[in-house]
Design an enzyme around this catalytic site. Structure first.
Site, PDB file in Angstrom:
ATOM      1  N   SER A   1      35.468  39.414  46.471  1.00 48.49           N
ATOM      2  CA  SER A   1      34.100  39.538  45.949  1.00 48.49           C
ATOM      3  C   SER A   1      33.244  40.340  46.914  1.00 48.49           C
ATOM      4  O   SER A   1      33.489  40.347  48.129  1.00 48.49           O
ATOM      5  CB  SER A   1      33.476  38.149  45.760  1.00 48.49           C
ATOM      6  OG  SER A   1      32.090  38.236  45.485  1.00 48.49           O
TER       7      SER A   1
ATOM      8  N   TYR B   1      30.798  29.969  48.809  1.00 46.58           N
ATOM      9  CA  TYR B   1      31.562  30.932  48.014  1.00 46.58           C
ATOM     10  C   TYR B   1      31.812  32.206  48.827  1.00 46.58           C
ATOM     11  O   TYR B   1      32.937  32.731  48.851  1.00 46.58           O
ATOM     12  CB  TYR B   1      30.797  31.247  46.734  1.00 46.58           C
ATOM     13  CG  TYR B   1      31.511  32.170  45.777  1.00 46.58           C
ATOM     14  CD1 TYR B   1      32.507  31.683  44.929  1.00 46.58           C
ATOM     15  CD2 TYR B   1      31.169  33.509  45.684  1.00 46.58           C
ATOM     16  CE1 TYR B   1      33.148  32.528  44.034  1.00 46.58           C
ATOM     17  CE2 TYR B   1      31.805  34.359  44.793  1.00 46.58           C
ATOM     18  CZ  TYR B   1      32.792  33.862  43.962  1.00 46.58           C
ATOM     19  OH  TYR B   1      33.429  34.716  43.071  1.00 46.58           O
TER      20      TYR B   1
END
Length: 323
Positions: free
Chosen positions: A218, A231
């Site tokens: 990501s 995250y």
């Protein structure tokens, strides 16, 4: 009384240029907010989206507008002919689009998902519509026993395992760092790191030279996100895992790479953001919109196919809409 210094020729030229530019700028009409960039084979949805908030883990069939995954203009050319792929989080979002394109390139597909039965059935149907076989495996990738079972069932169904796509993820924003509970933190790490570790360790012994692992990273693992500390931490860990594992598996002929997307219109975000934020999801990118899954999936085909990327391993491929 001091005299005013005489301007040099250089100063005069600079001021003259400045006056000309200022006059030109004043004469221009006010610029409009640029529209979302459309550079694909078809036009893609852009904010504002309908305000919506969905329950975890998120169902693709409830999202409005529906994520675009089938890439109707993508023509397969046998890049994965005869291969077998195991895709976690393959029921929806990026995972679904990857499954469809892998099938179009000639691969049979095993899909791992948590509990979204309707989405998984739709993905299975889409893969089979491409003329390939598909099995769906319901379970929790945080549990090593399930990961072992998923690999075993893939081998039983198809007789091989050539491509592992680690894609399952958990994400929930936490505005204040102090509000990030241990339960929340543990769930994120167990899903995003343990899941990848377990699946890779169970799959590798059955993978032959020429096989590939593609992990989903990501942009948050590169830049961080102040409301996604846990995250971001896991995605950075996935990037490091990708680089380290690639070196470890070179002697086995197995390539390991990662795709690091920016905002993508999948069930992940509408199932954890506030409805008001979902409506503007992706609006702050240079392209003024989120990606659709079918815009990300070709990168997985590229990294999975030995025809395309046989000399690429340990790389992180950002697809982030112009950041």
């Amino acid at each position: 009384m001091p005299t005013k210094p005489v301007s040099s020729n250089a100063e005069s030229k600079q001021r003259s240029v400045q006056r000309e530019v200022d006059a030109t700028d004043r004469a221009k009409p006010k610029t409009k907010v640029p529209a979302a960039m459309q550079a694909g084979a078809r036009r893609y949805p852009a904010p504002p989206f309908p305000k919506q908030h969905h329950h975890k883990p998120g169902d693709e069939w409830t999202i409005e507008p529906r994520p675009l995954y089938d890439a109707p203009f993508w023509q397969g050319s046998g890049k994965l002919a005869g291969k077998v792929a195991l895709i976690t989080g393959g029921d929806s979002g990026i995972g679904r689009s990857v499954a469809v394109l892998f099938a179009r390139e000639g691969a049979d597909v095993a899909i791992v998902y948590l509990s979204e039965d309707r989405d998984a059935a739709a993905t299975k149907e889409a893969v089979e519509a491409e003329g390939r076989r598909c099995i769906v495996l319901r379970g929790d990738v945080t549990k090593r026993a399930f990961c072992r079972k998923a690999v075993e069932q893939t081998l039983k169904a198809f007789g091989a395992l050539d491509v592992l796509v680690n894609n399952a993820a958990f994400q929930v924003h936490s505005t204040e760092f102090a509000d990030l509970t241990e339960k929340h933190f543990d769930t994120t790490l167990k899903t995003n790191l343990y899941g990848y570790f377990h699946m890779a360790q169970e799959a590798v012994p059955h993978m032959k030279p020429g096989s590939a692992i593609v992990n989903t990273g990501s942009i948050t693992g590169i830049d961080g996100s102040k409301e996604l500390i846990d995250y971001s931490m896991t995605k950075g860990g996935i990037h490091a895992f990708t680089r380290a594992l690639s070196g470890n598996l070179i002697s086995k002929g197995i390539r390991v790479n990662a795709v690091a997307p920016g905002p993508v219109w999948t069930p992940l975000n509408p199932s954890e953001k506030r409805a008001e934020d979902v409506a503007q999801f992706g609006a702050d990118t240079p392209m003024k919109r989120p990606a659709q899954p079918e815009e990300i999936a070709p990168a997985y085909v590229f990294l999975a196919s030995p025809q395309c990327s046989s000399y690429i391993t340990g790389e992180i491929l950002p697809i982030i809409g112009g950041y």
